[in-house]
Design an enzyme around this catalytic site. Structure first.
Site, mmCIF file in Angstrom:
data_model
loop_
_atom_site.group_PDB
_atom_site.id
_atom_site.type_symbol
_atom_site.label_atom_id
_atom_site.label_comp_id
_atom_site.label_asym_id
_atom_site.label_seq_id
_atom_site.Cartn_x
_atom_site.Cartn_y
_atom_site.Cartn_z
ATOM 1 N N ARG A 325 0.826 -1.209 0.000
ATOM 2 C CA ARG A 325 0.000 0.000 0.000
ATOM 3 C C ARG A 325 0.862 1.261 0.000
ATOM 4 O O ARG A 325 0.448 2.306 -0.489
ATOM 5 C CB ARG A 325 -0.995 0.008 1.166
ATOM 6 C CG ARG A 325 -2.253 0.815 0.860
ATOM 7 C CD ARG A 325 -3.292 0.691 1.964
ATOM 8 N NE ARG A 325 -4.468 -0.073 1.596
ATOM 9 C CZ ARG A 325 -5.525 0.420 0.939
ATOM 10 N NH1 ARG A 325 -5.559 1.680 0.541
ATOM 11 N NH2 ARG A 325 -6.553 -0.347 0.659
ATOM 12 N N GLU A 730 -9.606 5.885 7.355
ATOM 13 C CA GLU A 730 -8.173 6.132 7.235
ATOM 14 C C GLU A 730 -7.773 7.381 6.448
ATOM 15 O O GLU A 730 -6.831 8.076 6.832
ATOM 16 C CB GLU A 730 -7.492 4.920 6.588
ATOM 17 C CG GLU A 730 -7.584 3.658 7.414
ATOM 18 C CD GLU A 730 -7.198 2.441 6.583
ATOM 19 O OE1 GLU A 730 -7.964 2.070 5.667
ATOM 20 O OE2 GLU A 730 -6.127 1.889 6.839
HETATM 21 N N1 MTE Z 1 -11.730 5.662 14.861
HETATM 22 C C1 MTE Z 1 -11.696 5.420 16.188
HETATM 23 N N2 MTE Z 1 -12.376 6.237 17.007
HETATM 24 N N3 MTE Z 1 -10.976 4.394 16.702
HETATM 25 C C2 MTE Z 1 -10.247 3.551 15.899
HETATM 26 O O1 MTE Z 1 -9.619 2.608 16.385
HETATM 27 N N4 MTE Z 1 -9.556 2.997 13.591
HETATM 28 C C3 MTE Z 1 -9.329 3.514 12.234
HETATM 29 C C4 MTE Z 1 -10.587 4.194 11.704
HETATM 30 N N5 MTE Z 1 -11.125 5.095 12.678
HETATM 31 C C5 MTE Z 1 -10.265 3.778 14.484
HETATM 32 C C6 MTE Z 1 -11.053 4.861 14.009
HETATM 33 C C7 MTE Z 1 -8.918 2.492 11.269
HETATM 34 S S1 MTE Z 1 -7.303 2.038 11.217
HETATM 35 C C8 MTE Z 1 -9.787 1.935 10.369
HETATM 36 S S2 MTE Z 1 -9.272 0.848 9.195
HETATM 37 C C9 MTE Z 1 -11.220 2.269 10.388
HETATM 38 O O2 MTE Z 1 -11.560 3.181 11.431
HETATM 39 C C10 MTE Z 1 -12.016 0.989 10.547
HETATM 40 O O3 MTE Z 1 -13.362 1.206 10.660
HETATM 41 P P1 MTE Z 1 -14.338 1.447 9.401
HETATM 42 O O4 MTE Z 1 -13.914 0.534 8.312
HETATM 43 O O5 MTE Z 1 -15.669 1.134 9.938
HETATM 44 O O6 MTE Z 1 -14.163 2.882 9.040
HETATM 45 MO MO1 MOS Z 2 -7.050 0.075 9.664
HETATM 46 S S1 MOS Z 2 -4.998 0.248 9.649
HETATM 47 O O1 MOS Z 2 -7.055 -0.782 8.126
HETATM 48 O O2 MOS Z 2 -7.234 -1.202 10.822
#
Ligand code: MTE
Ligand code: MOS
Length: 740
Positions: A325, A730
């Site tokens: 990535r 992300e």
């Molecule tokens: N937001 C919060 N509050 N806490 C988290 O741990 N993880 C991030 C993002 N936002 C995270 C977050 C990461 S690394 C990812 S991949 C996505 O949330 C995963 O959730 P989603 O696919 O439902 O957006």
């Molecule tokens: Mo998010 S780094 O793809 O959990």
């Protein structure tokens, strides 16, 4: 799929595109939300602690655990010899990640044994009494040392190639060459890793795990205990943050607590303390980017050649897809006519690095932005000008082709940047800052406006699938379950909104339930920002199935054409009558209509040939831009983010309030990564930044003094995603790059 009506009605309280609060928000702040360490535990629950190596690279000659075992209150000590199944918890089944080290130690802090005791304190104190005799080996903690020692790659590297970068460099009127170090990052989730294993009868075991990937925990436990997957149930109600650090890193805690629970027939909880969590679990990969670029006198990029080497740690874990990535995003939003990108996922004697919000993408993007800035400085032109000149074209021509041969079809970066440039008053402020710096010797200011383009989908195609289980009960209340996990990002709320919208009921009619491998099997990690895209669609599919049966039932019972049946807010119209939703459901039950469905979704269109480096790994892109103004005290090094303006694209937001929270949080996390956060290993390979005393994440007071965050409300996903929304988790992390 094409019959689906993706246009949502906006009139209802529970529907999508609404600013609903996170379902647990009030419980998060009042302390009533149950995390695993808050759960009522079974009678006789025991506690586990880890016995860690204190060498970076060595063979264990002798391990004397007699003092550990003799400690009062210790019930059991386990080493690799006690593992009935296969001693490997690596997600790739490469046999490169033992759960408990056997003879070879590959990083400082690797787990060698565990202690089970009456209390956590006893277990921890006892674990420190082990006596190791080592035969030391030369170690390499960083990329350069690892190259010098001839260390191998932990997994196959990737090459992305289009045209002939060397020839194009040769012909370019101007050239630059450089290297850049891009640091790692600790996840610092507020809730650390934890697992609670409760034994059942026969071979059964239930594990509560703080994980983004319950199915993988299930597989690992089965593999370690040598039992079928069906004997293991993994539950996750919520995490106090994951950020990628709980995609694979929870495996060890879950597997060991399950192993001890089955051996003792007692519940076992494993919660490392914060220092151990830092030392024992992987982080964002740090990179060494080495690059060459060719460009013309106007700053148009003609060729890019770059290698991205990453400190992967001792095993492959997710380093393959993470370094992939990095290459996928080394172009950020820019067209590279001739390009050659290579990855170098190198082994080191450090904890195995893992996923972290953006999954290598941010590191690649920072490398790409460095090239832009160097071109700007070489030509004496505002970097924003150089950025704009190199953006992918808006539509259809060759200048839309990425280094992996995917056509960019939905490019809105020109409009995003244009609107932000205007709303942030970039040009006038830039001139003011240049003037200010003429007179200010000590406090210096800077301003930057940087774009983000981020590809959405798992690059491992099979992960792009999801399931959901929906029950409608006789009182018209709805039970929702899906394969996604909640880590604070609001996924559960968004998926509940989808159901509330489909059935046209208030959101509190939908019960959100803990993720469990027993209800929805074979799930993917909640990762790659794809949670709402995948699980929202799966829940939608389940709701449609139930609704189809309800339409057929009502048409038959009341003898009306289906076109005269409609789900209105909290009621159903049948011909000229309107029936409240609960009594409509009750009548459907009486007529023996099946009111439960399993939904399923798989992402269309994507394909990826890694060996050739060609395909369409992403369904679509999310875009955004940020403009930050920073002051630095050049005597003390202190700095302040004076103002940040953000315009971010989430398509048609499922929940603008939650999405804005994601954008704000991700920006701050990205800015922290690129400023105060630093991981540091000493000469013995010890991580010395393993607590908040030495590792500095941003505080509330570090956020920009003026912070204007907007969503691009005009944006709509061109692809048929749920409600035409886009993933948000992300991409906004990379908005922090404007601070750098
Ligand atoms: N937001 C919060 N509050 N806490 C988290 O741990 N993880 C991030 C993002 N936002 C995270 C977050 C990461 S690394 C990812 S991949 C996505 O949330 C995963 O959730 P989603 O696919 O439902 O957006
Ligand atoms: Mo998010 S780094 O793809 O959990």
């Amino acid at each position: 799929m094409n019959k689906i009506d993706l246009v949502y009605k906006a009139e209802i309280a529970g529907g999508v595109h609404k600013d609903l609060p996170h379902d647990s928000a009030h419980k998060h702040v009042s302390g009533e939300a149950d995390y695993i360490d808050d759960m009522v535990v079974p009678e006789g629950t025991l506690h586990m602690a880890a016995g860690l190596s204190d060498r970076a690279h060595a063979d264990i000659i002798e391990l004397d655990l007699s003092d550990v075992e003799a400690t009062r209150g210790v019930v059991l000590v386990l080493t690799h010899k006690d593992i009935p199944g296969h001693n490997d918890i690596g997600p790739n089944h490469r046999d490169d990640e033992p759960l408990l080290a056997e003879r070879r130690i590959e990083f400082h802090g690797q787990m060698v044994f565990v202690v089970v005791a009456e209390t956590r304190e006893i277990a921890r104190a006892a674990a420190r009494k082990a006596k190791f005799t080592y035969h030391d080996l030369p170690h390499a903690t960083d990329i350069i040392e690892a190259r010098a020692l001839g260390y191998k790659l932990v997994t196959e590297p990737l090459t992305l190639k289009r045209g002939d970068a060397d020839a194009a460099l040769e012909k370019s009127p101007r050239r630059l060459k450089g290297e850049m170090r891009i640091g790692g990052q600790e996840h610092f989730y507020l809730e650390g890793h934890i697992a609670l294993a409760i034994p059942g009868e026969d071979d059964e075991v239930t594990v509560w795990s703080s994980t983004q990937h319950p199915s993988e925990i299930q597989h690992m436990v089965a593999n370690i205990l040598e039992i079928p997957v069906h004997a293991v149930t993994v539950n996750t109600r919520r995490m106090g943050g994951g950020f990628g650090g709980k995609e694979t890193q929870g495996n060890q805690f879950a597997a060991l607590s399950a192993l001890a629970a089955k051996k003792l027939n007692r519940a076992v909880k494993f919660r490392p303390d914060r220092d151990e969590d830092f030392m024992m679990t992987g982080k964002r990969h740090d990179f060494l980017a080495e690059y060459e670029a060719g460009f013309d006198d106007d700053g148009h990029i003609l060729a890019v050649k770059a290698n991205f080497a990453a400190r992967c740690g001792f095993s492959s874990d997710l380093s393959g897809p993470v370094t992939d990535r990095a290459l996928f995003h080394a172009d950020n939003a820019y067209y590279y006519p001739d390009v050659l990108l290579t990855s170098e996922p190198i082994k080191t004697n450090t904890v195995s690095n893992t996923a972290f919000r953006g999954f290598g993408g941010p590191q690649g993007l920072v490398g790409g932005e460095r090239i832009i800035e160097e071109i700007a400085y070489a030509l004496g032109v505002d970097p924003l000008e150089i950025r704009k000149r190199n953006f992918y074209a808006i539509k259809g021509d060759e200048r839309c082709l990425t280094p992996y041969h995917q056509q960019v079809e939905d490019n809105i970066i020109h409009r995003i940047v244009h609107e932000l440039e205007t709303s942030s008053d970039y040009q006038a402020r830039r001139l003011d800052i240049i003037e200010y710096n003429r007179h200010s010797r000590v406090i210096r200011k800077g301003i930057a406006l940087t774009p983000v383009k981020f590809g959405i989908s798992f690059t491992f195609t099979p992960f792009n699938q999801a399931g959901a289980l929906v029950h409608v009960y006789q009182d018209g209340s709805i039970h929702l379950n899906h394969g996604g996990t909640e880590m604070g990002q609001g996924l559960y709320t968004k998926v509940a909104q989808v159901l509330a919208d489909e059935f046209q009921v208030d959101i509190d009619r939908v019960k959100i339930t803990a993720t469990t491998t027993a209800k929805v099997p074979n799930t993917s990690a909640t990762a790659a920002s794809s949670g709402s895209d995948l699980n929202g669609m799966a829940a939608y599919d389940a709701a449609r199935q139930i609704k189809d049966r309800l339409y057929a039932f009502a048409a038959e019972k009341w003898r009306v054409p289906v076109a005269e049946i409609a789900f209105l807010p909290n009621r159903v119209r049948v011909g000229d009558d309107e029936i409240p939703f609960p009594s409509f459901i009750k009548q459907a039950y009486m007529a023996r209509v099946q009111l439960s469905a399993a939904g399923f979704y798989k992402t269309p269109k994507i394909h990826w040939d890694r060996a050739k480096g060609i395909g369409r790994p992403f369904l679509y892109y999310a875009y955004g831009a940020s403009c930050s103004e920073v002051s630095i005290d050049t005597l003390t090094g202190e700095y302040q983010i004076e103002r940040t303006d953000i315009l971010h694209d989430v398509g048609r937001s499922l929940n603008p309030a939650i999405d804005k929270g994601q954008v704000e949080g991700a920006f701050v996390q990205g800015a922290g990564w690129l400023t105060t956060e630093e991981l540091w290993w000493d000469g013995k390979g010890r991580l010395r930044t393993h607590a908040p005393s030495t590792y500095k994440i941003p505080l509330a007071s570090d956020r920009p003094r003026i912070f204007n965050v907007d969503l691009a409300e005009w944006s709509e996903n061109q692809e048929m995603t749920i409600g035409r929304s886009k993933a948000v988790g992300e991409p906004p992390l990379m908005l922090g790059v404007s601070v750098l």
